[in-house]
Design an enzyme around this catalytic site. Sequence first.
Site, PDB file in Angstrom:
ATOM      1  N   LYS A 150      -5.772 -15.010   8.905  1.00 26.47           N
ATOM      2  CA  LYS A 150      -5.394 -13.706   9.447  1.00 26.47           C
ATOM      3  C   LYS A 150      -5.690 -12.647   8.408  1.00 26.47           C
ATOM      4  O   LYS A 150      -4.911 -12.401   7.495  1.00 26.47           O
ATOM      5  CB  LYS A 150      -3.913 -13.652   9.833  1.00 26.47           C
ATOM      6  CG  LYS A 150      -3.653 -12.451  10.731  1.00 26.47           C
ATOM      7  CD  LYS A 150      -2.479 -11.623  10.326  1.00 26.47           C
ATOM      8  CE  LYS A 150      -2.561 -10.473   9.414  1.00 26.47           C
ATOM      9  NZ  LYS A 150      -3.282  -9.284   9.716  1.00 26.47           N
TER      10      LYS A 150
ATOM     11  N   GLU B 178       0.962 -14.763  -3.402  1.00 26.91           N
ATOM     12  CA  GLU B 178       0.396 -13.914  -4.460  1.00 26.91           C
ATOM     13  C   GLU B 178       0.797 -12.492  -4.108  1.00 26.91           C
ATOM     14  O   GLU B 178       0.266 -11.915  -3.165  1.00 26.91           O
ATOM     15  CB  GLU B 178      -1.135 -14.023  -4.492  1.00 26.91           C
ATOM     16  CG  GLU B 178      -1.664 -15.428  -4.653  1.00 26.91           C
ATOM     17  CD  GLU B 178      -1.389 -16.029  -6.015  1.00 26.91           C
ATOM     18  OE1 GLU B 178      -0.799 -15.346  -6.877  1.00 26.91           O
ATOM     19  OE2 GLU B 178      -1.753 -17.195  -6.211  1.00 26.91           O
TER      20      GLU B 178
ATOM     21  N   GLU C  92       5.619  -0.754  -7.686  1.00 30.08           N
ATOM     22  CA  GLU C  92       4.159  -0.813  -7.587  1.00 30.08           C
ATOM     23  C   GLU C  92       3.673   0.407  -6.793  1.00 30.08           C
ATOM     24  O   GLU C  92       4.094   0.632  -5.664  1.00 30.08           O
ATOM     25  CB  GLU C  92       3.765  -2.102  -6.860  1.00 30.08           C
ATOM     26  CG  GLU C  92       2.285  -2.336  -6.858  1.00 30.08           C
ATOM     27  CD  GLU C  92       1.922  -3.661  -6.189  1.00 30.08           C
ATOM     28  OE1 GLU C  92       2.381  -3.904  -5.064  1.00 30.08           O
ATOM     29  OE2 GLU C  92       1.165  -4.435  -6.800  1.00 30.08           O
TER      30      GLU C  92
ATOM     31  N   CYS D 285      -3.489  -5.738  -7.537  1.00 32.63           N
ATOM     32  CA  CYS D 285      -2.182  -6.329  -7.844  1.00 32.63           C
ATOM     33  C   CYS D 285      -2.031  -6.560  -9.346  1.00 32.63           C
ATOM     34  O   CYS D 285      -0.935  -6.548  -9.869  1.00 32.63           O
ATOM     35  CB  CYS D 285      -2.037  -7.646  -7.104  1.00 32.63           C
ATOM     36  SG  CYS D 285      -3.469  -8.711  -7.315  1.00 32.63           S
TER      37      CYS D 285
HETATM   38  P1  NAD Z   1       0.874  -6.310   3.189  1.00 34.15           P
HETATM   39  O1  NAD Z   1       1.885  -7.260   2.669  1.00 34.15           O
HETATM   40  O2  NAD Z   1       1.330  -5.189   4.009  1.00 34.15           O
HETATM   41  O3  NAD Z   1      -0.190  -7.102   4.089  1.00 34.15           O
HETATM   42  C1  NAD Z   1      -0.868  -8.244   3.653  1.00 34.15           C
HETATM   43  C2  NAD Z   1      -1.256  -9.050   4.873  1.00 34.15           C
HETATM   44  O4  NAD Z   1      -0.078  -9.519   5.504  1.00 34.15           O
HETATM   45  C3  NAD Z   1      -2.020  -8.253   5.937  1.00 34.15           C
HETATM   46  O5  NAD Z   1      -2.971  -9.086   6.554  1.00 34.15           O
HETATM   47  C4  NAD Z   1      -0.913  -7.901   6.918  1.00 34.15           C
HETATM   48  O6  NAD Z   1      -1.365  -7.640   8.221  1.00 34.15           O
HETATM   49  C5  NAD Z   1      -0.072  -9.170   6.870  1.00 34.15           C
HETATM   50  N1  NAD Z   1       1.303  -9.006   7.345  1.00 34.15           N
HETATM   51  C6  NAD Z   1       2.034  -7.871   7.433  1.00 34.15           C
HETATM   52  N2  NAD Z   1       3.247  -8.143   7.967  1.00 34.15           N
HETATM   53  C7  NAD Z   1       3.286  -9.483   8.190  1.00 34.15           C
HETATM   54  C8  NAD Z   1       4.263 -10.366   8.714  1.00 34.15           C
HETATM   55  N3  NAD Z   1       5.455  -9.929   9.140  1.00 34.15           N
HETATM   56  N4  NAD Z   1       3.981 -11.673   8.777  1.00 34.15           N
HETATM   57  C9  NAD Z   1       2.781 -12.153   8.358  1.00 34.15           C
HETATM   58  N5  NAD Z   1       1.799 -11.361   7.882  1.00 34.15           N
HETATM   59  C10 NAD Z   1       2.048 -10.040   7.788  1.00 34.15           C
HETATM   60  O7  NAD Z   1       0.036  -5.858   1.938  1.00 34.15           O
HETATM   61  P2  NAD Z   1      -1.218  -4.873   1.921  1.00 34.15           P
HETATM   62  O8  NAD Z   1      -0.713  -3.486   2.036  1.00 34.15           O
HETATM   63  O9  NAD Z   1      -2.256  -5.317   2.874  1.00 34.15           O
HETATM   64  O10 NAD Z   1      -1.778  -5.161   0.449  1.00 34.15           O
HETATM   65  C11 NAD Z   1      -1.253  -4.571  -0.684  1.00 34.15           C
HETATM   66  C12 NAD Z   1      -0.261  -5.472  -1.378  1.00 34.15           C
HETATM   67  O11 NAD Z   1      -0.867  -6.727  -1.670  1.00 34.15           O
HETATM   68  C13 NAD Z   1       0.187  -4.947  -2.724  1.00 34.15           C
HETATM   69  O12 NAD Z   1       1.582  -5.074  -2.841  1.00 34.15           O
HETATM   70  C14 NAD Z   1      -0.499  -5.831  -3.738  1.00 34.15           C
HETATM   71  O13 NAD Z   1       0.132  -5.953  -4.956  1.00 34.15           O
HETATM   72  C15 NAD Z   1      -0.594  -7.114  -3.010  1.00 34.15           C
HETATM   73  N6  NAD Z   1      -1.712  -7.918  -3.529  1.00 34.15           N
HETATM   74  C16 NAD Z   1      -1.431  -9.012  -4.284  1.00 34.15           C
HETATM   75  C17 NAD Z   1      -2.465  -9.759  -4.832  1.00 34.15           C
HETATM   76  C18 NAD Z   1      -2.183 -10.978  -5.662  1.00 34.15           C
HETATM   77  O14 NAD Z   1      -3.074 -11.808  -5.822  1.00 34.15           O
HETATM   78  N7  NAD Z   1      -1.008 -11.129  -6.208  1.00 34.15           N
HETATM   79  C19 NAD Z   1      -3.774  -9.400  -4.591  1.00 34.15           C
HETATM   80  C20 NAD Z   1      -4.024  -8.279  -3.812  1.00 34.15           C
HETATM   81  C21 NAD Z   1      -2.967  -7.554  -3.276  1.00 34.15           C
END
Ligand code: NAD
Length: 472
Positions: free
Chosen positions: A169, A244, A378, A278
């Site tokens: 997804k 992550e 963040e 991140c």
């Molecule tokens: P997000 O958590 O909003 O979304 C990530 C993914 O999860 C998307 O595909 C989203 O549609 C999905 N999602 C949202 N709600 C969900 C739910 N209830 N159940 C299952 N899936 C769901 O994050 P974002 O805004 O897309 O990305 C930014 C964040 O990601 C930042 O906090 C960043 O630090 C983190 N990030 C972490 C890493 C790492 O490796 N640690 C790498 C990149 C980004």
Amino acid sequence: MLHIDKIYINGEFVTPHGSELFDLFNPATEAVIGQVRLADEDDTRRAIAAAKDAFPAWSRTTREERIAVLERMYLAVRAREADLLEALITEYGAPSARANWMAAWPAQTIRCAIDALKPFSFEERVGRAKVVMTPVGVAGLITPWNSDAGFICSKLATAMASGCTAVIKPSEMSAWQTQIITEALHAARIPAGVFNIVTGRGEVVGETINHHPDIAKISFTGSTAVGKHIVESGARTLKRVTLELGGKSPTVILDDADVKTAVHLALEAGFMNSGQACIAGTRILVPASRQAEFEHAFVDAITAFAAGDPRDSQTVIGPMVSQKQWLRVQGYIQLGQQEGARILVGGEGRVAGKETGWFVKPTIFTDVNNQMRIAREEIFGPVLVLIPYRDETEALAIANDTDYGLNAMVLSGSRERGEALALQIESGRVMVNTLEHEPLAPFGGVKQSGLGREMGKWGMQAYLEPKTLVVG
Ligand code: NAD
């Protein structure tokens, strides 16, 4: 205009049952560049069923068979690098130098999975028992928008190397990048059902994955809030999880570091991926006795970090991915001032000469203490804080005084001193005097930055469980 109206289930591009249309933007112009038709719960359930059907055969493939399929994946993804580059610049706003790296990274992650699989030990003898590492089942792979193709390929290749099948997804905001990768994976002739891709909303497709009893494991990259929610909702079916999540990574500049080199590396770490990383080093710790000297050095060095048109070769910082992210970052720049921090460079508003596009001025706050929200939360944009410290003991205490622990950097004139401090920093990874990473080493966070590790043999172990055989 792009019209993306297919998802990928059981080896075929199919029209989703879901009918919601979602706009795709060029963040550098704010123009709508296309629409994607989103998958729904029905589509997700079909994808999970296909992955479940494919699991018995795939889980029994030999190491050689898996390597052959992964090699085809590698070549197929490499063949689409030029298309991916264009999508990365237009749909994500990655500046061209960064976009070049991001276009090459997905194939490299597949190469890493092959390298991890080749020597991987699936069997071990323990006394009279044989311990066999067994794939957990169908994996739900949920990825964010800030490195769409890279996360899809690294998670999928590792899951497949371990013998798992997958339902992916991706973020709905990266549908063009996902489309290119899906076409590449299709061209690689991966057995039907081994991977399925359902682009849709987190609260629809993501939630179906979170609760479905046939999903054995979730590997999630994204925000800490959603990560915690996945643990809670997956608890009912005791899903294995790898998370992550976010970070607020410290860069500790020790008093013996060469100022110019250290400041440049600190800015590279802080502004990587336009600040939407991140692992970005967003808290920069400098010796208090030399605060003014460091402030001057940062003001001088920031001229090399221009924000602007991603197609301009001088640009280092591209636009934020969406208006929502732009507003969020602006909110933090206002908050920092309200909290009493001083803007050293940058500040609120648009970049000069850019009336459209979600561009943020590269911003550094000084006179920051580690209790301010701009030092604890963040921001996910090009906004850094300088925090002064009195001595190394205080530097370590500040570095570790955070909910997060994904990444850190130590800059020192002495490797030994840098390494000694690095060992005491609570973080999944610490870089000493370098930003070069090692892709076969484990990647992941401690504390609220995540659970478990990805990449290399540690990444594979997360898709496997030991089965003990004692034969009388
Ligand atoms: P997000 O958590 O909003 O979304 C990530 C993914 O999860 C998307 O595909 C989203 O549609 C999905 N999602 C949202 N709600 C969900 C739910 N209830 N159940 C299952 N899936 C769901 O994050 P974002 O805004 O897309 O990305 C930014 C964040 O990601 C930042 O906090 C960043 O630090 C983190 N990030 C972490 C890493 C790492 O490796 N640690 C790498 C990149 C980004």
